[in-house]
Design a protein around this motif. Structure first.
Motif, PDB file in Angstrom:
ATOM      1  N   GLU A  23      44.638  35.359  45.588  1.00 21.30           N
ATOM      2  CA  GLU A  23      45.588  35.623  44.537  1.00 21.30           C
ATOM      3  C   GLU A  23      46.838  34.962  44.644  1.00 21.30           C
ATOM      4  OE1 GLU A  23      45.194  37.760  41.623  1.00 21.30           O
ATOM      5  OE2 GLU A  23      44.003  39.216  42.107  1.00 21.30           O
ATOM      6  N   ARG A  53      50.165  34.847  43.169  1.00 18.86           N
ATOM      7  CA  ARG A  53      50.980  35.773  42.445  1.00 18.86           C
ATOM      8  C   ARG A  53      52.417  35.277  41.631  1.00 18.86           C
ATOM      9  NH1 ARG A  53      48.538  39.379  45.849  1.00 18.86           N
ATOM     10  NH2 ARG A  53      47.496  41.012  45.052  1.00 18.86           N
ATOM     11  N   SER A  83      51.007  32.772  39.324  1.00 16.89           N
ATOM     12  CA  SER A  83      50.456  33.386  38.072  1.00 16.89           C
ATOM     13  C   SER A  83      51.694  33.660  37.250  1.00 16.89           C
ATOM     14  CB  SER A  83      49.896  34.810  38.634  1.00 16.89           C
ATOM     15  OG  SER A  83      48.539  34.428  39.113  1.00 16.89           O
ATOM     16  N   GLU A  84      52.938  34.102  37.662  1.00 22.41           N
ATOM     17  CA  GLU A  84      54.188  34.450  36.979  1.00 22.41           C
ATOM     18  C   GLU A  84      54.787  33.273  36.333  1.00 22.41           C
ATOM     19  OE1 GLU A  84      56.939  36.398  39.318  1.00 22.41           O
ATOM     20  OE2 GLU A  84      55.568  38.281  39.852  1.00 22.41           O
ATOM     21  N   THR A 116      49.438  33.468  33.482  1.00 24.80           N
ATOM     22  CA  THR A 116      47.992  33.645  33.510  1.00 24.80           C
ATOM     23  C   THR A 116      47.611  33.995  34.988  1.00 24.80           C
ATOM     24  OG1 THR A 116      47.516  32.257  31.832  1.00 24.80           O
ATOM     25  CG2 THR A 116      45.643  32.901  33.144  1.00 24.80           C
ATOM     26  N   ARG A 117      46.629  34.865  35.237  1.00 20.27           N
ATOM     27  CA  ARG A 117      46.250  35.020  36.653  1.00 20.27           C
ATOM     28  C   ARG A 117      45.626  33.943  37.262  1.00 20.27           C
ATOM     29  NH1 ARG A 117      41.886  39.923  38.307  1.00 20.27           N
ATOM     30  NH2 ARG A 117      42.723  39.907  40.406  1.00 20.27           N
ATOM     31  N   LEU A 131      43.913  32.364  40.769  1.00 17.45           N
ATOM     32  CA  LEU A 131      43.320  32.530  41.860  1.00 17.45           C
ATOM     33  C   LEU A 131      42.886  31.125  42.575  1.00 17.45           C
ATOM     34  CD1 LEU A 131      40.699  35.214  40.434  1.00 17.45           C
ATOM     35  CD2 LEU A 131      42.633  35.682  41.659  1.00 17.45           C
ATOM     36  N   ASP A 136      37.255  41.837  40.224  1.00 12.98           N
ATOM     37  CA  ASP A 136      37.473  42.440  39.080  1.00 12.98           C
ATOM     38  C   ASP A 136      36.547  42.586  37.897  1.00 12.98           C
ATOM     39  OD1 ASP A 136      38.618  43.149  36.648  1.00 12.98           O
ATOM     40  OD2 ASP A 136      40.451  41.934  36.369  1.00 12.98           O
ATOM     41  N   ASP A 175      41.210  35.495  31.167  1.00 13.71           N
ATOM     42  CA  ASP A 175      41.531  36.634  32.164  1.00 13.71           C
ATOM     43  C   ASP A 175      41.838  36.075  33.603  1.00 13.71           C
ATOM     44  OD1 ASP A 175      40.759  38.743  30.221  1.00 13.71           O
ATOM     45  OD2 ASP A 175      38.413  38.031  30.602  1.00 13.71           O
ATOM     46  N   ALA A 176      41.273  35.115  33.975  1.00 11.70           N
ATOM     47  CA  ALA A 176      41.583  34.404  35.193  1.00 11.70           C
ATOM     48  C   ALA A 176      41.443  33.136  35.393  1.00 11.70           C
ATOM     49  CB  ALA A 176      40.780  35.126  36.385  1.00 11.70           C
TER      50      ALA A 176
END
Length: 336
Positions: free
Chosen positions: A22, A24, A27-28, A32-33, A35, A185, A317-318
């Protein structure tokens, strides 16, 4: 996924699966998420995506009882370095045919690692009247003939490890990634995988893997061009995908309409740093403690950051960033 891949000779060179982490703070930043698939932690040499390709190349080399491995690339080639590391791991001799002048400094980046591995190196500068890669290929064949005269047997691996055989490594990687996403997920429905596209073997392998492997979510593959002409890259990718699918025992095929390449972040060309790439390199390091390189992953992350800032990633979603390695290059570009 049961295919003809399982019947092909292969040697284990890396530590699989590589981590899927991840990101994080990134992503912020991008909304969007994000990886990161850590192919840079493959466990061979300085790390990177070439280890997966080399498992199939060197599997065949050993099956053919090769004593020497020959490959080619730029003077600071990640692929050449990892080929040398893999050959040493398997007790084989290695000869690198590198594009550049013989008096190039050998005290930084991949060239330093090549020296430590005691790889035999031939530097060549193709005549102006000849194109680069065919000339390099001719030089590799000449060296292979010399080795044969001396009683050895050489196995030639193309630039970047990029052919149908090497591409198979990233069919396997896509299957691995899909399984990791399922475990991470179960509710994911659409995923983007972004990767730097140089010789296009890794990119093509991921596309082939997405075709061959069934998961309960859709996977889109984005190749971020780091050099060259987009149409040539698309045609090369189609060729690699279709050849690797056939080698894997599939009758599926693609056309250039299936190939998604982002080409706005090339800059002045191969191995030339860009402002956006440099920014992406710093953002990734300062956000996640992950180091990219200026030639490949920096440009690929620059494209991803741009798409995140403009809202183009909101449908996913990712988003998986394939970190293909290249850390030794940072120490070659330090002054820049």
């Amino acid at each position: 996924m049961t295919t003809d891949l399982e019947l092909l000779p292969r040697v284990k060179l890396g530590e699989w699966p590589t981590p899927l982490q991840e990101a994080r703070q990134l992503s912020e930043r991008l909304g969007t998420r994000i990886l990161v698939k850590r192919e840079d932690l493959s466990g061979l040499g300085g790390g990177g995506n070439k280890a997966r390709k080399l498992e199939f190349h060197l599997g065949r080399a050993i099956a053919e009882q090769a004593t020497h491995i020959i490959t080619t690339g730029a003077a600071q080639s990640n692929h050449a370095h990892l080929t040398a590391a893999a050959a040493r791991k398997l007790g084989l001799q290695v000869h690198l045919v590198l594009n550049g002048q013989s008096d190039l400094p050998r005290t930084s980046g991949n060239l330093l690692l090549d020296q430590i591995l005691q790889a035999e190196i031939t530097f060549v500068e193709p005549p102006i009247s000849q194109s680069n890669q065919p000339y390099m290929n001719d030089k590799m064949r000449e060296i292979a003939q010399d080795i044969a005269i001396e009683g050895g047997k050489a196995f030639i691996i193309p630039e970047g490890g990029t052919d149908a055989l090497g591409t198979l490594g990233y069919i396997v990687a896509l299957q691995e990634l899909g399984s990791q996403l399922e475990q991470l997920d179960p509710n994911v429905s659409r995923v983007l995988v972004a990767v730097a596209a140089g010789t296009c073997g890794t990119f093509a392998g991921l596309i082939s893997g997405a075709i061959l492997t069934s998961f309960p979510f859709k996977i889109d593959i984005l190749g971020v061009s780091i050099s060259g002409k987009t149409e040539i890259k698309k045609e090369r990718t189609v060729q690699l995908v279709n050849e690797s699918l056939e080698l894997a025992g599939s009758s599926a095929a693609v056309t250039t309409d299936h190939i998604w390449i982002e080409d706005r972040f090339i800059g002045e060309g191969y191995a030339k740093m860009t402002k956006e790439g440099s920014e992406a390199l710093r953002i990734t390091a300062q956000s996640e403690g992950i180091f990219l390189d200026p030639v490949y992953t920096g440009k690929a992350m620059a494209a991803l950051i741009n798409k995140g800032r403009s809202g183009e990633l909101s449908d996913y979603d990712a988003v998986v960033f394939m970190h293909t390695g290249g850390l030794p290059l940072l120490f070659h570009y330090g002054s820049e």
